[in-house]
Design a protein around this motif. Sequence first.
Motif, mmCIF file in Angstrom:
data_model
loop_
_atom_site.group_PDB
_atom_site.id
_atom_site.type_symbol
_atom_site.label_atom_id
_atom_site.label_comp_id
_atom_site.label_asym_id
_atom_site.label_seq_id
_atom_site.Cartn_x
_atom_site.Cartn_y
_atom_site.Cartn_z
ATOM 1 N N GLN A 68 0.791 -1.232 0.000
ATOM 2 C CA GLN A 68 0.000 0.000 0.000
ATOM 3 C C GLN A 68 0.825 1.285 0.000
ATOM 4 O O GLN A 68 0.389 2.306 -0.503
ATOM 5 N N SER A 93 7.462 -4.731 -5.921
ATOM 6 C CA SER A 93 7.255 -5.905 -5.064
ATOM 7 C C SER A 93 6.686 -7.095 -5.825
ATOM 8 O O SER A 93 7.052 -8.221 -5.536
ATOM 9 N N CYS A 142 2.716 2.928 4.306
ATOM 10 C CA CYS A 142 3.186 1.598 4.667
ATOM 11 C C CYS A 142 4.060 1.687 5.916
ATOM 12 O O CYS A 142 4.366 2.765 6.406
ATOM 13 N N CYS A 171 10.208 3.916 -3.251
ATOM 14 C CA CYS A 171 10.040 4.162 -1.827
ATOM 15 C C CYS A 171 10.543 5.555 -1.439
ATOM 16 O O CYS A 171 9.893 6.265 -0.692
ATOM 17 N N THR A 227 13.064 -2.191 2.854
ATOM 18 C CA THR A 227 11.773 -1.946 2.208
ATOM 19 C C THR A 227 11.278 -3.260 1.610
ATOM 20 O O THR A 227 11.948 -4.277 1.733
ATOM 21 N N CYS A 228 10.126 -3.210 0.959
ATOM 22 C CA CYS A 228 9.520 -4.460 0.480
ATOM 23 C C CYS A 228 10.495 -5.315 -0.319
ATOM 24 O O CYS A 228 10.713 -6.478 -0.014
ATOM 25 N N PRO A 281 9.879 -3.103 6.446
ATOM 26 C CA PRO A 281 9.466 -3.083 5.042
ATOM 27 C C PRO A 281 7.959 -2.838 4.936
ATOM 28 O O PRO A 281 7.203 -3.266 5.813
ATOM 29 N N GLY A 282 7.549 -2.184 3.874
ATOM 30 C CA GLY A 282 6.171 -1.737 3.732
ATOM 31 C C GLY A 282 5.124 -2.796 3.948
ATOM 32 O O GLY A 282 4.104 -2.559 4.601
HETATM 33 S S1 SF4 Z 1 5.023 -0.421 0.272
HETATM 34 FE FE1 SF4 Z 1 7.083 -1.311 0.146
HETATM 35 S S2 SF4 Z 1 7.805 -0.833 -1.901
HETATM 36 FE FE2 SF4 Z 1 6.022 0.495 -1.493
HETATM 37 S S3 SF4 Z 1 6.869 2.389 -0.633
HETATM 38 FE FE3 SF4 Z 1 6.416 1.060 1.127
HETATM 39 S S4 SF4 Z 1 8.355 -0.051 1.468
HETATM 40 FE FE4 SF4 Z 1 8.493 0.806 -0.557
#
Ligand code: SF4
Lengths: 439, 465
Positions: free
Chosen positions: A42, A103, B45, B70, B131-132, B162-163
Amino acid sequence: MARVVSQTKSAAVNPLKSSQPLGAAFAFLGVDGAIPLLHGSQGCTSFALALLVRHFNEAIPLQTTAMNEAAIIVGGADRLEEAILSLKARTRPRLIGICTTASVEARDEDVAGDVENIKRKRAIELVGTEVVLANTPDFDGAIEEGWSKAVTAVIEALARPDKQYRNPRKIAILPGWNLTVADIEHLRETAVSFGLDPVILPDVSGALDGSIPEDWMPTTYGGTKLEEIRDLGATMQCIAIGEHMRRPAEALQRLTGVPYVLFRSLTGLENVDRFIRLLAAVSCKQTPLNVRRNRMQLQDAMLDGHFHMAGKKIAIASEPDQLFQFSDFFTAMGAEIAAAVTTTGTSKALEMVPAKTVKVGDLSDLESLAATADLIVTHSHGREAARRLGVPLMRVGFPMFDRFGSQHKLTILYRGTRDVIFDFANIIQANHPPNPWPT
Amino acid sequence: MSSLNAKNKDAFHELASEKSGSKGPKARLRNCARPMAPGTAVGGCAFDGAKVALQPITDVAHLIHAPLACEGNSWDNRGAASSGPTLWRTSFTTDLTEIDIVMGHSERKLFKAIREIKDGYAPAAIFVYSTCVTAMIGDDIDVVCKRATDEFALPVVPVNAPGFVGSKNLGNKLAGEALLKHVIGTVEPDEPGLCDINILGEFNLSGEFWQVKPLLDKLGVRVRACIPGDARYLQVASAHRSRAAMTVCSTAFVALARKMQERWDIPFFEGSFYGISGTSEALRRIADLLVKKGADPSLLHRTEILVAEEEEKVWKRLEAYRPRLEGKRVLLNTGGVKSWSVVHALMEIGMEIVGTSVKKSTLEDRERVKQTLKEENLVFESMSPRELFSLLLERKADIMLSGGRTQYIALKAKLPWLDINQERHHAYAGYEGMVQLARQIDLAIHNPMWPQVREPAPWEQALVV
Ligand code: SF4
């Protein structure tokens, strides 16, 4: 011909880029009744949304599949389906434009297969809503590529390939992301003044021009109608603006046989002349009076403005096509491109940039190259670098969150070129007052 | 990702064990860590939450280990203020490309990035955010940070949020975890004093904490660490020697406060610098805690005097606004963390609350809001834009106070709107802030522009005439 120098640093400092999915979502916003849906966690959507809102000062419809930890592990097909169905039920969009993010792409998910499955399985529920996919991982490209991929995807999904009647008055215009709302309106008016009937895809002029609908709209309003996109094959000629629009133009040609002409830039007298010549040829009409007058005004502006521009050193950072658009124009007015920085190194437009080198990099690269420049040209994030260097900043592109009305600034055709000259000269004048009055 | 899982569980547990409320831990868990439904919601996130919570530490380089989105889409979007270093405003990311990911170069790139930042910017510390994508491909930022810490003799702090693990709220907490694990308690302060306090969860937006700090100065109370607003790395690292703490009306660092109490015996309370009574109450409780921990009891008396003086002054100034604002109807959509304190503050100047969201509030805050408003249906969870739009019209709101994201819902309804979230340009904290808030609401509601934009177009009027 510029040499493209690639990035060597490991840490990008003060990014110049905005992400590819954002570019794709931006393009989908130019289709009537659409909702862009970012397929990923999200946060990506929340960031993209905030940035678009800050730029347009406008409510923006943008949705997310909200991939959580479980979905990251098992794959996002279910989330995607749930999102599509829920959007359909609540907001009845005419088009859902899916943009993938890093992702799902890093997991190598077969999103195209998933989308096909969902469309098949849910055919009845989805009647009246098109679902279009653009593969736009964040680890690749930037706004420009995202935009181009979304437009290509829309054309490939919707334009009807069957041979049909060509309407001699109809043309297709595929504008790049770097054209403002005002630019698009001006393009349309100019084409119409030649008696032509243009279909513009995407058309952010209706959707993001700040007009106020009576009721709350959960989708875009204004923009290219789906019917018009389906009938693109009925146009006589396609005009693509910007190298990144070659891909959708080719897709259209491949599908429907409509030939295309590509203009790298519509800024600068010579480029506009070529465009006007094309409109005259396609429409078999004389150039209308207002266009002729605009050209004279531009000539006058060039005569008045060139004093301020000649010999000025300009440091510019932007997406490839916009980099070309402005650097080509500045050098055509006698200025010199002292530094050019861009987001990605793959565009053909970069070779044409009138600078010795184009650096693929970030705003700290621009800052280190711009110390002796007379003017910095980039988006709002460049303000800190400009302040530190004490060099004035001319804001162009995206995001522009600290200036009002960026969408209503004209940058193309005779009138837009004239306005850019005024802008440029005024910034230079404000910072280097010409010949102080003798005391 | 196993260590990450363990840590998340811990943070969830912490969420669940938050005090107050009669519901069982399950219900609380649901409240705080409600997953986002696909296609219906947009919120930050966990990474967003972690960065928000830590980035205002001003002399630290914040390095985002991620592909572009990100950081590229989110930097330079917050209005916290710094009285000194500006390093935190420089954005750093590893900007991973496809090649980095496919070739498995990402950890090496991260290490090199840390070196470049250390050489180029001489930060007090570097915070590294996963992050993701980097969590998914299994990058172990803990290990990289450890190695970098050793090799460069510089604190390099991993922030694992991570998000995809959850909402912004969870990210706030994970940020607190990172501070607790790697930062707080690592440096001994030079001259600890009996009147040292920590302020947790204060962001110094638009410099608003600077409206409060002079009050504390007058009382001889020293803010050892305000986390994160305008903080320096060393202040945070030595925060464990403060005598008391206040968490500022948000969920961000309550868990951190609780753990600091356990570990270093630093008592804390949840308070607010919004509103007159809120500010007075906060000052009293700070004094009270400090005295209990051994500060000179005269502090209590001095606090009372200060409060009385300041309140008298501020009420006098507010009198000018009361006739203009009394009875005006406000809809609040703050995302929740400030609902309680803002509700209270607005009622103090006689405004009527016709609705407030409690989306991200703690259970305790929800209860307080409900009790203050005395009417259940004024309180709502999150709402779709369309619902919010109708609610504004239905309840005949005179103004909406919210964050930038919902700004256009009010403006498209041609209704006044005031930003009270992170992008706002005015400082609303302390006594001074209350006057500012009243002034801004007054300006918004009574702007002569409103009747003009609501005028029908000339061609519509022509039919009537
Ligand atoms: S959800 Fe994941 S990929 Fe998207 S901004 Fe957040 S950390 Fe980055």
